[in-house]
Motif scaffolding. Structure first.
Motif: not given
Length: 295
Positions: A49-55, A60-62, A100-103
Motif C-alpha cells: 500500500l505504501f509503494y503502490t502508484k495507484n492506491r 478496488l482490486r482487493m 487499507c481503507l482505515i489507513i
C-alpha cells in the motif's frame, strides 16, 4: 528478504495452516505454524500500500477479489448443505481491504482534514448500516436467498465485525503499516499486540470478568459490555478449571512472524502479484473439498 520472498514464506505457512484446518486428523502443530502467516501477509500489504502508484486501483482490486470470494463461498456452501459438508468462511481479502481503507482515511486526514470528514462519515455509515442490517436479519430470522449470506453482505459493505479475524486482524494491518519503517517500534508494538491478543482471545479472563459483573452492574450496561465482547469475537463463555480458553489456543505463535519482518530488505522482488491473489482461494477450495470428502 524482499516482499516476494516474505509472501512465499507466508504462503507456505498458510498452506500448512489450512491443511491442518481442513484435513481431518492433521497434527495440531500445523495450526501452530500457520499463525505466522497472517502477520506476514499484513506486513507485505503495508509495504504494498505504501509503494503502490495507484492506491484506488489497489483497493478496488482487493475489493473485487474479496467480494468474488464471498460469492464463491456462498455457492459452495449451498452445495455443502446438501451433502452435509462443513461450511467455508475464509476470506482474508476483506480484512486486508478494511485495514487499507482505515489507513487511507488516516493518511488523507493528515493532508486534508476537511475532505477526510466525508470519507470518515461514509465509512462510519457503512459500519453502522452493515452491523444493524445483520442484527435485524438474525433477530427476525429472515430467510435470505441461498446465494446471499451475512458474510457476503459484510464483504459488500466492508463491515469490520464480519471479516475473517475480526477487528483485531484489521487493527493489526493498521499497526504494521505505521510501524513498518522503524524496526524498534515495530518490535515493541507487535510484541504488545501479540501479548494483548493472547490475553483477550486465548484466555478466559474476559468471560470470567463478565460473569462477575453480571450481578454488580445494571442489566443494560452488562448487555452492552457483553455485546461489545461478542462483536470483537472475544470469548464470553466462562470455563472453569482451564486457564486458556481452549487447549488449542495457539495464536500467541504470531510473535514468530517478527524475525521475518525484521529481515525485510525494503525491496519488492519479482512480484508474482496475481499468483498470490489466485493461490489463496484456489488452495482453500481444493483442501476444503478434499477434507470434506475424506471426513
Amino acid at each position: 528478504m524482499s516482499t516476494t520472498t516474505l509472501k512465499i514464506i507466508a504462503a507456505i505457512f498458510m498452506l500448512v495452516d489450512h491443511i491442518g484446518n481442513f484435513i481431518p486428523k492433521t497434527p495440531i502443530f500445523f495450526r501452530w505454524i500457520g499463525r505466522i502467516s497472517a502477520p506476514l501477509f499484513f506486513f507485505c500489504m503495508a509495504w504494498g500500500l505504501f509503494y503502490t502508484k495507484n492506491r484506488k486501483i489497489y483497493l478496488l482490486r482487493m475489493y473485487l477479489f474479496g467480494v468474488s470470494m464471498s460469492i464463491m463461498n456462498d455457492l459452495i456452501n449451498n452445495i455443502a448443505i446438501k451433502y452435509h459438508f462443513l461450511l467455508i468462511k475464509n476470506n482474508i481479502f476483506i480484512t486486508i481491504l478494511i485495514s487499507c481503507l482505515i489507513i487511507s482515511i488516516i493518511d488523507i486526514f493528515h493532508v486534508n482534514p476537511i475532505k477526510d470528514k466525508k470519507y470518515i462519515l461514509i465509512f462510519t455509515i457503512l459500519q453502522l448500516f452493515g452491523t444493524i442490517l445483520i442484527a435485524i436479519i438474525d433477530f427476525l430470522e429472515l430467510n435470505l436467498p441461498f446465494y446471499i449470506s451475512n458474510d457476503l453482505i459484510g464483504a459488500i459493505l466492508c463491515n469490520v465485525f464480519l471479516t475473517e479475524g475480526g477487528i483485531s486482524g484489521v487493527l493489526l494491518g493498521v499497526l504494521l503499516y505505521y510501524t513498518k519503517q522503524n524496526k524498534k517500534t515495530l518490535t515493541i508494538s507487535f510484541s504488545i499486540y501479540c501479548l494483548l491478543y493472547s490475553f483477550l482471545f486465548c484466555t478466559n479472563t474476559v468471560a470470567q470478568t463478565l460473569l462477575k459483573l453480571k450481578s454488580l452492574l445494571p442489566i443494560k450496561i452488562y448487555t452492552i459490555l457483553y455485546a461489545i465482547a461478542t462483536l470483537f469475537k472475544i470469548p464470553t463463555i466462562p470455563i472453569y478449571g482451564i486457564h486458556f480458553y481452549q487447549l488449542t489456543s495457539y495464536h500467541w505463535m504470531q510473535i514468530f512472524a517478527l524475525p521475518f519482518m525484521l529481515s525485510f530488505n525494503m525491496k519488492k522482488g519479482k512480484g508474482y502479484k496475481y499468483f498470490f491473489y489466485l493461490f489463496y482461494p484456489i488452495h482453500i477450495y481444493i483442501l476444503y473439498f478434499i477434507g470434506n470428502i475424506i471426513r
